[in-house]
Structures are given as C-alpha cells and as structure tokens.
Design an enzyme around this catalytic site. Structure first.
Site, mmCIF file in Angstrom:
data_model
loop_
_atom_site.group_PDB
_atom_site.id
_atom_site.type_symbol
_atom_site.label_atom_id
_atom_site.label_comp_id
_atom_site.label_asym_id
_atom_site.label_seq_id
_atom_site.Cartn_x
_atom_site.Cartn_y
_atom_site.Cartn_z
ATOM 1 N N ASP A 29 40.957 36.229 40.339
ATOM 2 C CA ASP A 29 39.534 36.544 40.493
ATOM 3 C C ASP A 29 38.925 36.951 39.155
ATOM 4 O O ASP A 29 37.780 36.619 38.852
ATOM 5 C CB ASP A 29 39.364 37.667 41.522
ATOM 6 C CG ASP A 29 37.965 37.722 42.117
ATOM 7 O OD1 ASP A 29 37.072 37.013 41.611
ATOM 8 O OD2 ASP A 29 37.744 38.472 43.072
ATOM 9 N N HIS A 220 37.988 44.234 49.520
ATOM 10 C CA HIS A 220 37.820 43.637 48.189
ATOM 11 C C HIS A 220 36.400 43.960 47.728
ATOM 12 O O HIS A 220 35.437 43.491 48.323
ATOM 13 C CB HIS A 220 38.042 42.130 48.331
ATOM 14 C CG HIS A 220 37.863 41.331 47.084
ATOM 15 N ND1 HIS A 220 38.925 40.845 46.354
ATOM 16 C CD2 HIS A 220 36.745 40.893 46.445
ATOM 17 C CE1 HIS A 220 38.470 40.140 45.322
ATOM 18 N NE2 HIS A 220 37.149 40.156 45.353
ATOM 19 N N CYS A 253 31.187 36.508 39.498
ATOM 20 C CA CYS A 253 30.982 35.587 40.609
ATOM 21 C C CYS A 253 30.070 34.477 40.102
ATOM 22 O O CYS A 253 28.969 34.748 39.639
ATOM 23 C CB CYS A 253 30.351 36.291 41.804
ATOM 24 S SG CYS A 253 29.962 35.171 43.160
HETATM 25 ZN ZN ZN Z 1 36.161 38.856 44.113
#
Ligand code: ZN
Length: 314
Positions: A29, A220, A253
C-alpha cells in the site's frame, strides 16, 4: 482476548492486558503510490527490516496488471527473494483469479482481496461493479481454501467515497455480510481515502458485530485528515485486535490526490505499548527501519516517531 480495558494498570507498571496484531502494509500500500519505482532489492530489504523489528504479517506485493501498477511489476521477484519463515505471513493482494494464481505460484501464504462499499469507486478502481467483485471474491476464496492458503477480504471506502460522498453504514454492513459468506478467516474494513472519525469506527464495529459476532475484524486507516491514530484507538477500544499500518506512514491513494499515507507503524506501536498493549514489536528497531526507509525515499516520511524517537529514551 481479555475483556480487561486496554491500559489497565497495576501499581505503577503498565501490565499488558491485551495483544494487538499489526499488519505492515508499507511494501504494498505504501510503495504502490511512490512516484519512483523502487528496486526489488530495496523492497526485500524493507520487508526484512520489518521482520527484524518483529512484524509477522506483511503485505508484500499486489498481483495486478503491471501496466496499471508498474510499482508492483516485480511481485514474483520480491517473493522469490524473501526468506521462507513459517512464523511470517507474506500477504499478496489480488483482484481476480489470474492474480490469485500468480500469488499462489509465487509462494504467498495469505491472500487478500478488496471490494469497495462504494460501487462507483469499485468501477473506477477495479473496472467492475461491487457485485461482480463479490462474485470474483467468492471464487478466489474457494480456490484459496482448496490450495490451503489463508484468505481475507477488505471492504474498502467504508468511511466515505471521493465520488459518492457519504457511504451509509447499512451499505457497509451489507457488503461485509455478503463477503463473509465465502468464509474468510478475517474481514478488514478500510478508510481508503482517510475521511473517517472515531465515532464512525465505533458504530461500524457495533453494527457489524450485531450481524456476524464471531468474525475476526481488522481495520485499515489512512491519516489524510489526521484522524488515523484516533480511529485506531477507537477500534482497539471497541475490541478490534488487528490493525494495518505502514512504516513511516508512507502511502496514498491514486483516486484521492491529496491523500497521505496509512497510519505510521512506529507511531501506532508507540501508542499501544505505552497503553500497556502488547504488539510483539521492537520499537527501536522499527524506528531504525523507518529512518532507513526515509533515506531510501530521499524525503521526510510522515511518521512522527521517526523524527522524535521513543520515550523514555533507551
Ligand atoms: Zn490503504
């Protein structure tokens, strides 16, 4: 898990009353959103640093289309270079059957998949509807069970969506119940874009527990609006015993350009340990790895412990 409240003290010494398991998601991530592609050697050293600090569940790669996610194109090479350790779970993220086959062949001991509570986000991120992703997940879970690989599922955008705005809790609970039918060993609930607040965490945990009381839950969080650690605290208070975080707090993101990373592993471990909650992690070793990561990336990482150090100093 003990029913004792976290941080329960006996005399002046904090007595660990609980354990929280931390899943390190930085190598996937975190690095996935780095502008420069990191070398396989760097990724393997990063993962080794996490293992050395005591982390035992590490999201090491995603098995997705390398044209869409060039940062993860060397997933197989990363897995091949990692030490085989029965006490460490190497988690591979997959989105479809082809990804699952790659993860299985590469030697992942655990696979994760994500479906979005928001249908619009699911279509933008995975190219199919949430319904279609749930169907794909059912197939992957079946194949994973047949292959003897642990399988878990994340319900993403559970706290808000950049396209749809507020995501109703009823919708989140509905998707959680649907993905639970395939028999994951754990369900994660994710604040993908970092908009959540602690009261949402408490509400979601409570509403999910009403429907599937025995399912292991993981959370998360992203720290985009500086609520990540508060959300983690709320989750622990609600009895959640597994949390995701990334060393240095790296990440982002692609659909939320201003998004900062996951909650920093070192900051999370510091908070939990000072509350008397056991994590099995060596904080000083974690900080060393965080500083190493900072050097590798060539910039300051968001994690505060990497700057401030632990307390009391050792
Ligand atoms: Zn994430």
């Amino acid at each position: 898990m003990s029913d004792a409240r976290p941080g329960m003290r006996q005399g002046v010494v904090a007595v660990p009353t609980r354990t929280v398991e931390i899943v390190e998601v930085g190598p996937r991530d975190g690095l996935q959103n780095e502008p420069n592609v990191m070398s396989t050697e760097m990724k393997v050293a990063f993962i080794q640093g996490a293992i050395d600090a005591g982390l035992r569940r590490i999201e090491v790669a995603s098995f997705v289309n390398p044209r869409r996610v060039p940062q993860m194109a060397d997933a197989e090479a990363v897995l091949a270079a990692l030490p085989r350790r029965p006490d460490v779970q190497y988690v591979g993220l997959v989105l479809n059957g082809r990804g699952f086959e790659r993860a299985r062949a590469a030697g992942c001991t655990e696979i994760g998949m994500a479906v979005m509570a928001s249908d619009t986000f699911n279509r933008r991120n995975q190219g199919v509807s949430t319904e279609e992703s749930i169907a794909a997940w059912s197939d992957i879970a079946r194949d994973a069970h047949a292959a003897g690989i642990r399988a878990q599922i994340t319900v993403s955008t559970a706290f808000g969506c950049p396209f749809e705005g507020e995501v109703p809790v009823a919708r989140v609970v509905d998707v959680v119940e649907r993905v639970a039918q395939a028999g994951p060993f754990e369900i994660a609930i994710a604040d993908t874009i970092g908009v959540g607040v602690p009261s949402q965490v408490t509400e979601i945990v409570g509403r999910v527990r009403e429907r599937i009381p025995d399912m292991a839950l993981r959370f998360h969080f992203h720290n985009t609006r500086n609520t990540g650690l508060a959300n983690a605290y709320a989750a622990v208070e609600a009895g959640v015993s597994t949390l995701d975080s990334s060393l240095g707090g790296i990440g982002g993101c692609p659909f939320a350009p201003a998004a900062t990373g996951n909650i920093p592993t070192e900051d999370l471990v510091y908070m939990l340990q000072r509350m008397g909650i056991s994590t099995g992690i060596d904080l000083e070793a974690l900080i060393r790895t965080g500083r190493w990561l900072q050097d590798q990336l060539g910039r300051t990482v968001p994690g505060m412990l990497t700057k401030a150090g632990a307390f009391p100093a050792t």
